[in-house]
Write a protein that holds these residues in place. Structure first.
Motif, PDB file in Angstrom:
ATOM      1  N   ARG A  61       1.882  20.552  -4.532  1.00 34.86           N
ATOM      2  CA  ARG A  61       2.346  19.389  -4.046  1.00 34.86           C
ATOM      3  C   ARG A  61       1.807  18.242  -3.776  1.00 34.86           C
ATOM      4  O   ARG A  61       2.798  16.478  -3.689  1.00 34.86           O
ATOM      5  CB  ARG A  61       2.863  19.723  -2.620  1.00 34.86           C
ATOM      6  CG  ARG A  61       3.733  20.800  -2.264  1.00 34.86           C
ATOM      7  CD  ARG A  61       3.796  21.190  -0.905  1.00 34.86           C
ATOM      8  NE  ARG A  61       5.028  22.073  -0.811  1.00 34.86           N
ATOM      9  CZ  ARG A  61       5.477  22.985   0.373  1.00 34.86           C
ATOM     10  NH1 ARG A  61       4.226  22.833   1.621  1.00 34.86           N
ATOM     11  NH2 ARG A  61       6.138  24.009   0.670  1.00 34.86           N
TER      12      ARG A  61
ATOM     13  N   LEU B 128       2.209  16.161  -7.245  1.00 35.24           N
ATOM     14  CA  LEU B 128       3.549  15.620  -7.635  1.00 35.24           C
ATOM     15  C   LEU B 128       3.932  14.999  -6.085  1.00 35.24           C
ATOM     16  O   LEU B 128       4.651  13.597  -6.903  1.00 35.24           O
ATOM     17  CB  LEU B 128       4.631  16.817  -6.832  1.00 35.24           C
ATOM     18  CG  LEU B 128       6.216  16.024  -6.715  1.00 35.24           C
ATOM     19  CD1 LEU B 128       6.507  16.008  -8.230  1.00 35.24           C
ATOM     20  CD2 LEU B 128       7.083  17.117  -6.155  1.00 35.24           C
ATOM     21  N   GLU B 129       3.235  13.925  -5.349  1.00 33.87           N
ATOM     22  CA  GLU B 129       3.019  13.138  -5.029  1.00 33.87           C
ATOM     23  C   GLU B 129       2.358  11.762  -5.362  1.00 33.87           C
ATOM     24  O   GLU B 129       2.970  11.275  -5.603  1.00 33.87           O
ATOM     25  CB  GLU B 129       2.941  13.603  -3.599  1.00 33.87           C
ATOM     26  CG  GLU B 129       2.445  11.951  -2.351  1.00 33.87           C
ATOM     27  CD  GLU B 129       4.263  11.789  -2.064  1.00 33.87           C
ATOM     28  OE1 GLU B 129       4.103  10.932  -1.881  1.00 33.87           O
ATOM     29  OE2 GLU B 129       4.474  12.910  -2.216  1.00 33.87           O
ATOM     30  N   GLU B 130       1.142  12.127  -6.052  1.00 29.30           N
ATOM     31  CA  GLU B 130       0.235  10.897  -7.045  1.00 29.30           C
ATOM     32  C   GLU B 130       1.114  11.034  -8.212  1.00 29.30           C
ATOM     33  O   GLU B 130       0.972   9.104  -8.280  1.00 29.30           O
ATOM     34  CB  GLU B 130       0.016  12.175  -7.724  1.00 29.30           C
ATOM     35  CG  GLU B 130      -2.158  12.283  -6.525  1.00 29.30           C
ATOM     36  CD  GLU B 130      -2.089  10.419  -5.908  1.00 29.30           C
ATOM     37  OE1 GLU B 130      -2.626   9.980  -6.631  1.00 29.30           O
ATOM     38  OE2 GLU B 130      -2.514  10.611  -5.036  1.00 29.30           O
ATOM     39  N   MET B 131       2.036  11.699  -8.577  1.00 31.88           N
ATOM     40  CA  MET B 131       3.044  11.376  -9.598  1.00 31.88           C
ATOM     41  C   MET B 131       4.144  10.466  -9.290  1.00 31.88           C
ATOM     42  O   MET B 131       4.720   9.652  -9.613  1.00 31.88           O
ATOM     43  CB  MET B 131       3.436  12.304 -11.068  1.00 31.88           C
ATOM     44  CG  MET B 131       4.772  12.137 -11.834  1.00 31.88           C
ATOM     45  SD  MET B 131       2.904  11.625 -13.147  1.00 31.88           S
ATOM     46  CE  MET B 131       2.219  12.945 -13.672  1.00 31.88           C
ATOM     47  N   ARG B 132       4.787  10.779  -8.420  1.00 33.89           N
ATOM     48  CA  ARG B 132       5.525  10.075  -8.210  1.00 33.89           C
ATOM     49  C   ARG B 132       4.768   8.055  -7.202  1.00 33.89           C
ATOM     50  O   ARG B 132       6.043   7.257  -7.434  1.00 33.89           O
ATOM     51  CB  ARG B 132       6.519  10.396  -5.784  1.00 33.89           C
ATOM     52  CG  ARG B 132       7.266  11.324  -6.784  1.00 33.89           C
ATOM     53  CD  ARG B 132       7.502  13.130  -5.319  1.00 33.89           C
ATOM     54  NE  ARG B 132       8.832  13.207  -5.143  1.00 33.89           N
ATOM     55  CZ  ARG B 132       8.679  14.505  -4.389  1.00 33.89           C
ATOM     56  NH1 ARG B 132       8.130  14.583  -3.662  1.00 33.89           N
ATOM     57  NH2 ARG B 132      10.098  15.194  -4.922  1.00 33.89           N
ATOM     58  N   LYS B 133       4.193   8.617  -7.087  1.00 35.64           N
ATOM     59  CA  LYS B 133       3.901   6.904  -6.474  1.00 35.64           C
ATOM     60  C   LYS B 133       3.642   6.013  -7.909  1.00 35.64           C
ATOM     61  O   LYS B 133       3.463   4.908  -7.433  1.00 35.64           O
ATOM     62  CB  LYS B 133       2.030   7.679  -6.015  1.00 35.64           C
ATOM     63  CG  LYS B 133       2.214   7.953  -4.087  1.00 35.64           C
ATOM     64  CD  LYS B 133       0.649   8.204  -3.982  1.00 35.64           C
ATOM     65  CE  LYS B 133       0.576   8.304  -2.716  1.00 35.64           C
ATOM     66  NZ  LYS B 133      -0.861   8.673  -2.265  1.00 35.64           N
TER      67      LYS B 133
ATOM     68  N   ILE C 145       4.957   6.796 -10.166  1.00 34.76           N
ATOM     69  CA  ILE C 145       6.193   6.195 -11.083  1.00 34.76           C
ATOM     70  C   ILE C 145       7.066   5.232 -10.629  1.00 34.76           C
ATOM     71  O   ILE C 145       7.506   4.551 -10.586  1.00 34.76           O
ATOM     72  CB  ILE C 145       7.073   7.425 -11.026  1.00 34.76           C
ATOM     73  CG1 ILE C 145       6.756   8.754 -11.715  1.00 34.76           C
ATOM     74  CG2 ILE C 145       8.884   6.741 -10.648  1.00 34.76           C
ATOM     75  CD1 ILE C 145       7.872  10.055 -11.937  1.00 34.76           C
ATOM     76  N   PHE C 146       6.988   4.882  -8.774  1.00 33.27           N
ATOM     77  CA  PHE C 146       7.012   4.338  -7.871  1.00 33.27           C
ATOM     78  C   PHE C 146       6.393   2.744  -8.143  1.00 33.27           C
ATOM     79  O   PHE C 146       7.295   1.924  -7.931  1.00 33.27           O
ATOM     80  CB  PHE C 146       7.356   4.322  -6.502  1.00 33.27           C
ATOM     81  CG  PHE C 146       7.408   3.087  -5.477  1.00 33.27           C
ATOM     82  CD1 PHE C 146       8.939   3.266  -4.965  1.00 33.27           C
ATOM     83  CD2 PHE C 146       6.380   2.614  -4.897  1.00 33.27           C
ATOM     84  CE1 PHE C 146       9.213   2.813  -3.712  1.00 33.27           C
ATOM     85  CE2 PHE C 146       6.195   1.499  -4.224  1.00 33.27           C
ATOM     86  CZ  PHE C 146       7.998   1.674  -3.514  1.00 33.27           C
TER      87      PHE C 146
ATOM     88  N   ASP D 170       5.183   2.083   4.441  1.00 37.59           N
ATOM     89  CA  ASP D 170       4.378   2.746   3.809  1.00 37.59           C
ATOM     90  C   ASP D 170       3.151   2.519   4.180  1.00 37.59           C
ATOM     91  O   ASP D 170       2.143   2.578   3.645  1.00 37.59           O
ATOM     92  CB  ASP D 170       4.953   2.845   2.413  1.00 37.59           C
ATOM     93  CG  ASP D 170       6.346   4.042   2.537  1.00 37.59           C
ATOM     94  OD1 ASP D 170       6.780   4.404   3.285  1.00 37.59           O
ATOM     95  OD2 ASP D 170       6.811   3.925   1.116  1.00 37.59           O
TER      96      ASP D 170
END
Length: 387
Positions: A227, A230-235, A237-238, A260
């Motif tokens: 998890r 996944l959170e790091e990858m979303r950051k 991408i953002f 945030d």
């Protein structure tokens, strides 16, 4: 004019050849440095592991030696209960433990010295790798610029020198962004994934031993790490391109980002809008978002504030951005001096971005009195062709 064009073409081609050869040599140097760093890190991990084991062994030997000394004193005093053979055995055991303790202490001192030396070498090689990456980036910028169409280069030389600088800044910004993204992925998701691989190997060994209780705990912990990855990858991408910009627009995206930011940094942050909100071009909204992002990051990194405020004002042909904090502040007149000392000073990069948008940026700051950044950007520039 044809003669000048041909001469410029020959000079540029020769320069490109030289830069290409230098770039290949720099790549070889960089690869060698990275391989050396990898080898040093492997050896350092082994030495650190061996050092920890040796320290533990020394502690155990010291405990055993103290016990043997107590035992020797005990048998030496009681001639009734213990025979001469008992005294001899106790003495030999104490002597052997003392010898072992001396040997392992020497080993401990050597391993610690070796560990410190390897750590120092790793830091030096890391600095060499970073310098080589910087030089490689600069070479890429020059090569990409020199490889342009010769007619275009000639027109640039004839028309305005500032366009040359503009092109270089754009290419340099692209290279810096690529390097930043590479480091962000390396330091974030890549490290977490590598750790996950290691944890799965541990789980595999536990399954072989049928240690199911610990396997359950490891899997639960591994799920948390997935998890986190996944959170790091979303950051990442953002940071590349907030999808909310296209879906919701600038204001909702900024409002979420400020929220945030407050949760991440624990700095109280507010966001306000004035005027009638209007959608701008995709490039314009992305540019404004990056300016606010850079301003907040600079405040958190350098000013140490307890409060930051962001205000967006829509005007007839202009959009006004104001970012204010109550941090340390600085002397504005020293900004140019700091620019010379630090090539990537955040406020200078922001000013250059604003100038590319034909806007202006004003900075108000004083030591221990916070900083206020006001940016005015004409919205009619969005009608120009987006690159």
């Amino acid at each position: 004019m044809d003669f000048q064009t041909d001469a410029i073409d020959r000079v540029i081609k020769n320069a490109i050849d030289v830069m290409q050869n230098s770039k290949l040599q720099m790549i070889e140097i960089l690869d060698a440095a990275r391989n050396e760093l990898k080898t040093l890190n492997t050896e350092l991990q082994q030495v650190m592991k061996e050092t920890a084991e040796t320290v533990e062994k020394v502690d155990q030997l010291e405990l055993n030696y103290r016990r043997s000394r107590i035992r020797l004193t005990e048998v030496s005093r009681d001639f009734v209960r213990y025979k001469e053979e008992d005294i001899k055995q106790a003495y030999e055991k104490a002597t052997q433990l003392q010898l072992d303790l001396l040997i392992y202490r020497e080993k401990e001192m050597y391993l610690k010295a070796r560990r410190d030396e390897l750590q120092k070498r790793c830091r030096n090689v890391e600095r060499s790798v970073e310098r080589a990456e910087t030089i490689g980036t600069q070479m890429n910028v020059v090569l990409e610029y020199l490889s342009g169409e010769i007619g275009q280069v000639t027109r640039i030389l004839e028309s305005a020198k500032n366009r040359q600088l503009l092109g270089l800044k754009i290419i340099l910004a692209q290279e810096e962004e690529r390097k930043r993204i590479s480091r962000e992925i390396h330091d974030g998701p890549a490290q977490l994934l590598a750790n996950m691989v290691l944890r799965t190997e541990i789980v595999e060994r536990m399954l072989i031993k049928q240690d199911f209780d610990n396997v359950r705990d490891e899997i639960v912990d591994l799920k948390h790490q997935v998890r986190s990855s996944l959170e790091e990858m979303r950051k990442v991408i953002f940071n590349l391109r907030p999808m909310a910009l296209d879906d919701l627009g600038l204001i909702p995206t900024l409002r979420k980002y400020v929220h945030d930011f407050e949760e991440k940094t624990k700095i109280r942050a507010t966001f306000e809008t004035r005027g009638k909100e209007q959608r701008l071009s995709s490039a314009m909204e992305a540019a404004i978002f990056r300016l606010v992002q850079e301003a907040l990051n600079n405040a958190a990194k350098h000013a140490y504030p307890t409060y930051v405020g962001v205000e967006i004002t829509y005007q007839a042909q202009m959009i006004k951005i104001m970012v204010q904090d109550n941090g340390l502040g600085f002397k504005v007149e020293l900004l140019e001096q700091k620019t010379k000392e630090h090539a990537h000073f955040g406020l200078i990069g922001m000013r250059e971005r604003v100038e590319l948008l034909e806007g202006r940026m004003e900075i108000e700051s004083a030591e221990n009195q916070g900083t206020k950044i006001v940016i005015h950007i004409p919205t009619n520039v969005e009608k120009r062709k987006e690159q």
